[in-house]
Design a protein around this motif. Structure first.
Motif, mmCIF file in Angstrom:
data_model
loop_
_atom_site.group_PDB
_atom_site.id
_atom_site.type_symbol
_atom_site.label_atom_id
_atom_site.label_comp_id
_atom_site.label_asym_id
_atom_site.label_seq_id
_atom_site.Cartn_x
_atom_site.Cartn_y
_atom_site.Cartn_z
ATOM 1 N N LEU A 43 -50.622 32.120 51.565
ATOM 2 C CA LEU A 43 -51.895 32.442 51.210
ATOM 3 C C LEU A 43 -52.155 31.644 50.159
ATOM 4 C CD1 LEU A 43 -53.256 35.948 50.771
ATOM 5 C CD2 LEU A 43 -53.724 34.473 48.993
ATOM 6 N N ARG A 44 -53.502 30.964 50.025
ATOM 7 C CA ARG A 44 -54.080 30.274 49.051
ATOM 8 C C ARG A 44 -55.406 30.822 48.470
ATOM 9 N NH1 ARG A 44 -49.466 29.013 49.119
ATOM 10 N NH2 ARG A 44 -48.341 26.952 49.172
ATOM 11 N N PHE A 45 -55.576 30.642 47.176
ATOM 12 C CA PHE A 45 -56.776 30.815 46.614
ATOM 13 C C PHE A 45 -57.643 29.600 46.286
ATOM 14 C CE2 PHE A 45 -54.355 34.834 44.714
ATOM 15 C CZ PHE A 45 -54.795 35.555 45.938
ATOM 16 N N ASP A 46 -58.839 29.692 46.474
ATOM 17 C CA ASP A 46 -59.749 28.892 45.622
ATOM 18 C C ASP A 46 -60.310 29.118 44.473
ATOM 19 O OD1 ASP A 46 -61.832 27.107 45.375
ATOM 20 O OD2 ASP A 46 -63.060 27.593 47.337
ATOM 21 N N ARG A 47 -60.009 28.434 43.571
ATOM 22 C CA ARG A 47 -60.268 28.867 42.108
ATOM 23 C C ARG A 47 -61.435 27.809 41.419
ATOM 24 N NH1 ARG A 47 -56.387 31.863 39.625
ATOM 25 N NH2 ARG A 47 -54.289 32.267 40.777
ATOM 26 N N THR A 48 -62.255 27.504 42.586
ATOM 27 C CA THR A 48 -63.133 26.435 41.853
ATOM 28 C C THR A 48 -64.469 27.196 41.033
ATOM 29 O OG1 THR A 48 -62.973 25.084 43.931
ATOM 30 C CG2 THR A 48 -65.054 24.721 42.637
ATOM 31 N N CYS A 49 -64.674 26.436 40.007
ATOM 32 C CA CYS A 49 -65.525 27.132 38.898
ATOM 33 C C CYS A 49 -66.940 26.909 39.454
ATOM 34 C CB CYS A 49 -65.358 26.770 37.639
ATOM 35 S SG CYS A 49 -66.681 27.083 36.496
ATOM 36 N N ALA A 50 -67.701 27.759 39.720
ATOM 37 C CA ALA A 50 -69.258 27.519 40.197
ATOM 38 C C ALA A 50 -69.855 26.802 39.113
ATOM 39 C CB ALA A 50 -69.884 28.740 40.680
ATOM 40 N N ALA A 103 -66.677 40.998 37.716
ATOM 41 C CA ALA A 103 -67.166 41.654 39.180
ATOM 42 C C ALA A 103 -68.106 40.594 39.330
ATOM 43 C CB ALA A 103 -67.683 42.886 39.353
ATOM 44 N N THR A 104 -69.109 40.058 38.555
ATOM 45 C CA THR A 104 -70.056 38.962 38.835
ATOM 46 C C THR A 104 -69.453 37.568 38.849
ATOM 47 O OG1 THR A 104 -70.800 38.712 36.427
ATOM 48 C CG2 THR A 104 -71.801 40.423 37.680
ATOM 49 N N GLY A 105 -68.401 37.483 38.268
ATOM 50 C CA GLY A 105 -67.620 36.215 38.089
ATOM 51 C C GLY A 105 -68.043 35.516 36.978
ATOM 52 N N ASP A 106 -68.791 35.970 36.145
ATOM 53 C CA ASP A 106 -69.137 35.207 34.892
ATOM 54 C C ASP A 106 -68.089 35.618 33.793
ATOM 55 O OD1 ASP A 106 -71.500 33.976 36.081
ATOM 56 O OD2 ASP A 106 -72.679 35.955 35.717
ATOM 57 N N GLY A 107 -67.453 36.663 33.892
ATOM 58 C CA GLY A 107 -66.538 36.807 32.632
ATOM 59 C C GLY A 107 -67.101 36.935 31.304
ATOM 60 N N PRO A 135 -60.881 24.026 38.502
ATOM 61 C CA PRO A 135 -60.119 24.888 39.263
ATOM 62 C C PRO A 135 -59.809 26.079 38.217
ATOM 63 C CG PRO A 135 -58.553 23.182 39.042
ATOM 64 C CD PRO A 135 -59.818 22.662 38.638
ATOM 65 N N HIS A 136 -60.608 26.451 37.606
ATOM 66 C CA HIS A 136 -60.409 27.786 36.676
ATOM 67 C C HIS A 136 -61.200 28.640 37.015
ATOM 68 C CE1 HIS A 136 -63.084 25.294 33.808
ATOM 69 N NE2 HIS A 136 -63.696 26.044 34.590
ATOM 70 N N GLY A 137 -61.857 28.814 38.172
ATOM 71 C CA GLY A 137 -63.088 30.237 38.393
ATOM 72 C C GLY A 137 -62.116 31.156 39.047
ATOM 73 N N LYS A 138 -63.128 32.065 39.487
ATOM 74 C CA LYS A 138 -62.292 33.518 39.763
ATOM 75 C C LYS A 138 -61.938 33.229 41.154
ATOM 76 C CE LYS A 138 -63.685 38.211 41.074
ATOM 77 N NZ LYS A 138 -64.787 39.213 40.859
ATOM 78 N N PRO A 139 -60.298 33.423 41.225
ATOM 79 C CA PRO A 139 -59.905 33.248 42.597
ATOM 80 C C PRO A 139 -60.486 34.021 43.964
ATOM 81 C CG PRO A 139 -58.633 34.646 41.120
ATOM 82 C CD PRO A 139 -59.558 34.266 40.409
#
Length: 248
Positions: free
Chosen positions: A72-79, A176-180, A84-88
């Protein structure tokens, strides 16, 4: 590992584990980006929390999907910036997840809608919010005026816990929104006038009552909250420690 039954629509699972559940075999689940982040932590306890969070998320989501955790791999791309430090995100999955860790506690929340979870340890770092200038300054940064008034009405000995509970609710929503932490917590207004927490205002076009928000029963010495962007009527606690320490 046995295949796990994923949460149905309108439900969430929260998997709880401990920092001590970290083991050398879990390091093999980390991809190159995660290995770099893991190695960058200076303190052992931070490395262990990060490792348990990654391993638990991958083990749970792989179990739901019928995969091996190592595959399993996560995409952590920041919008915002593309780094690569965005929400996985687990690509190709209908499930959303959120990881939180504080002190010795680690949790992974999973739902079929965007989900955020946050937990904080009651360790004395936030002193009772009475006359302490630093604490009052933090409250002004985090709480809207009405929220600060409500906190001032709380018994002084309980204010530190209530403040941390308010923090976890706000951070759960913004995760939850991904904005943190990019969103001002003062703009995320939560009321508890009817007992359970309720989102009253936030800086998004969707109505705040579309968000399900609830406090979680965490381990002694911790407070935690869960937010789902949509309906969530049921939250089921799961034993993440047993999952991580089971024979491979």
């Amino acid at each position: 590992m046995a295949e796990l039954v994923s949460p149905e629509a309108g439900a969430a699972h929260v998997w709880w584990a401990r920092r001590r559940d970290a083991s050398d075999r879990h390091a093999g689940l980390l991809d190159d980006t995660e290995q770099q982040r893991w190695a960058a932590y200076r303190r052992d306890e931070d490395r262990e929390r990060f490792l348990v969070g990654c391993a638990l998320a991958k083990t749970v989501l792989a179990g739901y999907a019928g995969l091996r955790p190592a595959d399993l791999r996560f995409d952590r791309t920041c919008a915002q910036c593309g780094r690569p430090h965005g929400k996985p995100v687990m690509t190709g999955s209908a499930l959303f997840h959120s990881v939180t860790h504080s002190g010795d506690l680690v949790a992974v929340a999973v739902a079929r809608a965007p989900v955020g979870g946050d937990g904080e340890q009651l360790d004395g770092r936030v002193r009772p919010l009475g006359g302490d200038g630093d604490a009052q300054g933090l409250a002004r940064l985090v709480l809207a005026d009405d929220e600060r008034a409500a906190l001032a009405a709380v018994c002084p000995s309980a204010r530190a816990r209530e403040f941390l509970a308010a923090w976890t609710r706000k951070e759960a929503v913004t995760k939850a929104t991904g904005d943190g932490l990019r969103v001002s917590f003062r703009d995320v207004v939560i009321v508890t006038d009817e007992g359970a927490p309720r989102l009253a205002a936030w800086p998004y076009p969707q109505p705040p009552d579309s968000v399900s928000l609830m406090d979680l029963e965490a381990a002694a010495g911790y407070v935690a909250a869960l937010a789902v962007l949509g309906r969530c009527d049921t939250v089921r606690a799961r034993d993440g420690s047993a999952l991580l320490t089971a024979p491979a």
